[in-house]
Enzyme design. Sequence first.
Site, PDB file in Angstrom:
ATOM      1  N   ASN A   7       0.948  -1.091   0.083  1.00 40.60           N
ATOM      2  CA  ASN A   7       0.087   0.118  -0.101  1.00 40.60           C
ATOM      3  C   ASN A   7       0.965   1.146   0.013  1.00 40.60           C
ATOM      4  O   ASN A   7       1.503   1.530   0.914  1.00 40.60           O
ATOM      5  CB  ASN A   7      -0.921  -0.219   1.353  1.00 40.60           C
ATOM      6  N   TRP A   8       0.826   1.831  -1.088  1.00 43.29           N
ATOM      7  CA  TRP A   8       1.751   3.034  -1.224  1.00 43.29           C
ATOM      8  C   TRP A   8       1.208   4.374  -0.944  1.00 43.29           C
ATOM      9  O   TRP A   8       1.995   5.294  -0.936  1.00 43.29           O
ATOM     10  CB  TRP A   8       2.470   3.166  -2.696  1.00 43.29           C
ATOM     11  N   LYS A   9       0.014   4.198  -0.541  1.00 39.54           N
ATOM     12  CA  LYS A   9      -0.651   5.438  -0.084  1.00 39.54           C
ATOM     13  C   LYS A   9      -0.563   6.575  -0.934  1.00 39.54           C
ATOM     14  O   LYS A   9      -0.522   6.407  -2.104  1.00 39.54           O
ATOM     15  CB  LYS A   9      -0.278   5.602   1.315  1.00 39.54           C
ATOM     16  N   HIS A  94      -9.585   1.448   5.017  1.00 37.35           N
ATOM     17  CA  HIS A  94      -8.151   1.885   5.645  1.00 37.35           C
ATOM     18  C   HIS A  94      -8.586   2.794   6.592  1.00 37.35           C
ATOM     19  O   HIS A  94      -9.314   3.715   6.513  1.00 37.35           O
ATOM     20  CB  HIS A  94      -7.240   2.300   4.558  1.00 37.35           C
ATOM     21  N   GLU A 143      -5.526  -4.205  10.729  1.00 34.11           N
ATOM     22  CA  GLU A 143      -4.639  -3.069  10.924  1.00 34.11           C
ATOM     23  C   GLU A 143      -4.972  -2.169  12.116  1.00 34.11           C
ATOM     24  O   GLU A 143      -5.692  -1.361  12.128  1.00 34.11           O
ATOM     25  CB  GLU A 143      -4.763  -2.471   9.602  1.00 34.11           C
ATOM     26  N   GLY A 149       2.668   2.488  10.856  1.00 34.04           N
ATOM     27  CA  GLY A 149       3.580   3.547  10.418  1.00 34.04           C
ATOM     28  C   GLY A 149       4.520   3.891  11.503  1.00 34.04           C
ATOM     29  O   GLY A 149       5.260   5.035  11.391  1.00 34.04           O
ATOM     30  N   SER A 179       3.411  -1.950  10.492  1.00 31.15           N
ATOM     31  CA  SER A 179       4.790  -1.902  10.580  1.00 31.15           C
ATOM     32  C   SER A 179       5.289  -3.181  10.354  1.00 31.15           C
ATOM     33  O   SER A 179       6.194  -3.687  11.007  1.00 31.15           O
ATOM     34  CB  SER A 179       5.085  -1.409  12.208  1.00 31.15           C
ATOM     35  N   GLY A 201       4.948   1.516   4.542  1.00 24.30           N
ATOM     36  CA  GLY A 201       6.241   2.120   4.408  1.00 24.30           C
ATOM     37  C   GLY A 201       7.311   1.441   3.731  1.00 24.30           C
ATOM     38  O   GLY A 201       7.999   1.725   2.970  1.00 24.30           O
TER      39      GLY A 201
HETATM   40  P1  PGA Z   1       2.703   0.526   7.645  1.00 20.31           P
HETATM   41  O1  PGA Z   1       1.269   0.997   6.880  1.00 20.31           O
HETATM   42  O2  PGA Z   1       3.614  -0.701   6.930  1.00 20.31           O
HETATM   43  O3  PGA Z   1       3.656   1.860   7.181  1.00 20.31           O
HETATM   44  O4  PGA Z   1       2.593   0.428   9.278  1.00 20.31           O
HETATM   45  C1  PGA Z   1       0.346  -0.372   6.772  1.00 20.31           C
HETATM   46  C2  PGA Z   1      -1.019   0.254   6.233  1.00 20.31           C
HETATM   47  O5  PGA Z   1      -1.273   1.369   6.821  1.00 20.31           O
HETATM   48  O6  PGA Z   1      -1.428  -0.172   5.406  1.00 20.31           O
END
Ligand code: PGA
Length: 218
Positions: A7-9, A94, A143, A149, A179, A201
Amino acid sequence: MKYIVANWKAHFDLKEMHNWIRAFSHMPLKKCEHHVEIILCPPSPFISLINESLYEPFIKIGVQDVSRFPQGTYTGEVAATSYDGLVDYAIVGHSERREHLKETDDIIMEKCERAFEASIEPILCVRDNKDLIHKKVNFVAYEPVGAIGNGDNMPLAEVIAMKKHLKLSPDQKFLYGGSVHPENAAEYLASDEIDGVLVGGSTLKPDELFDIALAART
Ligand code: PGA
């Protein structure tokens, strides 16, 4: 088979996207072909670029959201049907959208419906067992907000405990996100209780995504 969702947001500009694709396509990707399905979820403008650049059958594309509305007069929205043929999956619900866009369970259920209508598989993110789970979804990603994050991934035992509270049907796949990175991915992916990981991330770095995918082999 394990699922790795990247997930590159709202990251990457065009140049960065090109660089990512170039670096990733130089990895020995065949090493993970029998073990994983990698689902890349770029910002929407880059979907076609990824489609044209990466051909491995075990690499799929997902979108990070779909509109709750069908095709029609909804300026700025992108209907799920517009993605039909371009993506296989859609992340829905999300926690960042629940927080910043005030998406409710009702809205998220509508988005699942729109995805189904467009033959797109929704990956429904839930923060805990209070969030509604659409009965027809095949992929549920747990999640916990406190783990996203910040490097503070949730211990495996707690993830499995929450899975039990979610009361999934035997057919529903269960992913963990929060994470995940190359050093801790193997622990989750080795568990029979966990069908995959949803990673933010760490997947911005092509080598880290590759290492997470490799971790599914152990
Ligand atoms: P993260 O994000 O791996 O950076 O913690 C996960 C997500 O929000 O999909």
